[in-house]
Design a protein around this motif. Structure first.
Motif, short mmCIF file in Angstrom:
data_model
loop_
_atom_site.label_atom_id
_atom_site.label_comp_id
_atom_site.label_asym_id
_atom_site.label_seq_id
_atom_site.Cartn_x
_atom_site.Cartn_y
_atom_site.Cartn_z
N TRP A 101 76.50 -35.86 113.79
CA TRP A 101 76.65 -34.41 114.58
C TRP A 101 75.51 -33.75 114.38
N HIS A 102 74.80 -33.59 115.68
CA HIS A 102 73.68 -32.79 115.72
C HIS A 102 73.52 -31.94 117.06
N ASP A 103 72.65 -31.10 117.03
CA ASP A 103 72.68 -30.13 118.62
C ASP A 103 72.17 -30.77 119.62
N LYS A 104 71.63 -31.97 119.69
CA LYS A 104 71.36 -32.49 120.95
C LYS A 104 72.29 -33.59 121.55
N SER A 105 73.54 -33.65 120.63
CA SER A 105 74.54 -34.73 120.97
C SER A 105 75.37 -34.22 122.09
N GLY A 106 75.83 -35.07 122.89
CA GLY A 106 76.22 -34.71 123.99
C GLY A 106 77.66 -34.13 124.10
N THR A 107 78.48 -34.49 123.08
CA THR A 107 79.82 -33.97 122.64
C THR A 107 79.47 -32.38 122.44
N SER A 108 78.49 -32.13 121.48
CA SER A 108 78.08 -30.28 121.31
C SER A 108 77.74 -29.61 122.27
N GLY A 123 70.62 -37.29 108.48
CA GLY A 123 71.38 -38.34 107.48
C GLY A 123 71.97 -37.85 106.75
N GLU A 124 72.10 -36.57 106.33
CA GLU A 124 72.95 -36.06 105.09
C GLU A 124 74.35 -36.24 105.35
N LEU A 125 75.26 -36.63 104.50
CA LEU A 125 76.61 -36.61 104.41
C LEU A 125 77.13 -35.02 104.32
N LEU A 126 77.87 -34.92 105.60
CA LEU A 126 78.68 -33.78 105.89
C LEU A 126 79.99 -33.72 105.64
N LYS A 127 80.76 -34.79 105.71
CA LYS A 127 82.09 -35.09 105.43
C LYS A 127 82.53 -36.49 105.33
N PRO A 128 82.99 -36.94 104.22
CA PRO A 128 83.52 -38.44 104.18
C PRO A 128 84.92 -38.56 104.63
#
Length: 239
Positions: free
Chosen positions: A202-209, A122-127
């Motif tokens: 965005w996380h390592d289990k997301s379909g896009t990644s 849940g950390e903000l990576l880019k606003p």
């Protein structure tokens, strides 16, 4: 306060973040909502929904992919407006109120918004990650190379379904890109709300990644369907 009913559709397949998505949908400041979770044949993490069962419509179906889950949810929805939330993303509390207010004031049938990028915890990576365009022609040209519209920021009037049809269930990854192109080429104005109302995770289990090569291959197929129509539209508006 009265207003049109908004149906929030959350396709769900084994996702461990689904409780956060549902909680964010139920926490909307706009009161006239229904939350529909479409379980697309999950075999894990359904228990995360137990605290919310009395406040959501929970619908199970055989696994068929995101497009089939969206179509199923839309068929069950009773709202005048439809919003889509991925099970690993989050709506900010003013999402529905802010976007619906924009659409009602402008007579918009469909719109997308800005969004923030968050990480696995849940950390903000880019606003405010949405790409902004100086002109309609710039926006249309961008559609040749990528999809600048984040599906989980989109809200549409249900009449759009009557005009455009359903999401293409043969597409595993780019059903959203295909749909937005069909909307745009039909002549419906696609509005943009310049406010970050959704957190995209965005996380390592997301379909896009995980399936980037397949996503890119399918993107090329969809682009090929509409490239001539897109070029014609760009030429007509003087781009």
């Amino acid at each position: 306060m009265s207003g049109p009913l908004v149906s929030i559709i959350i396709p769900f397949y084994n996702d461990g973040y689904v409780n956060q998505a549902v909680a964010s949908a139920l926490a909307q400041t706009y009161p006239h909502i229904e939350v529909i979770v479409v379980d697309d044949g999950s075999t894990a993490n359904q228990h995360l929904l137990d605290p919310y069962r009395s406040r959501i419509h929970y619908i199970g179906k055989a696994n068929g992919g995101t497009a089939s889950a969206l179509n199923y949810g839309i068929r069950m929805a009773t709202g005048e407006y439809i919003a889509w939330l991925s099970s690993d993303d989050i709506f900010y509390p003013h999402k529905v109120a802010g976007q619906l207010g924009h659409m009602l004031s402008r007579g918009a049938l469909i719109s997308s918004t800005d969004f923030d990028l968050i990480g696995a915890h849940g950390e903000l990576l880019k606003p405010q990650l949405a790409v902004k365009f100086a002109s309609a022609a710039d926006f249309l040209r961008a559609l040749h190379t990528f999809c600048p519209i984040n599906g989980c920021t989109v809200m549409m009037h249900r009449s759009v379904i009557g005009r455009i049809g359903w999401f293409d269930e043969s597409l595993r990854y780019t059903q959203d890109y295909d749909y937005w192109l069909r909307v745009i080429l039909s002549g419906i104005d696609f509005h943009f709300v310049n406010s970050p109302l959704t957190a995209y995770r965005w996380h390592d289990k997301s379909g896009t990644s995980r399936y980037l090569d397949q996503v890119n291959a399918e993107f090329g197929i969809v682009h090929g369907r509409y490239v001539h129509g897109l070029n014609g539209l760009i030429a007509r508006i003087g781009g």
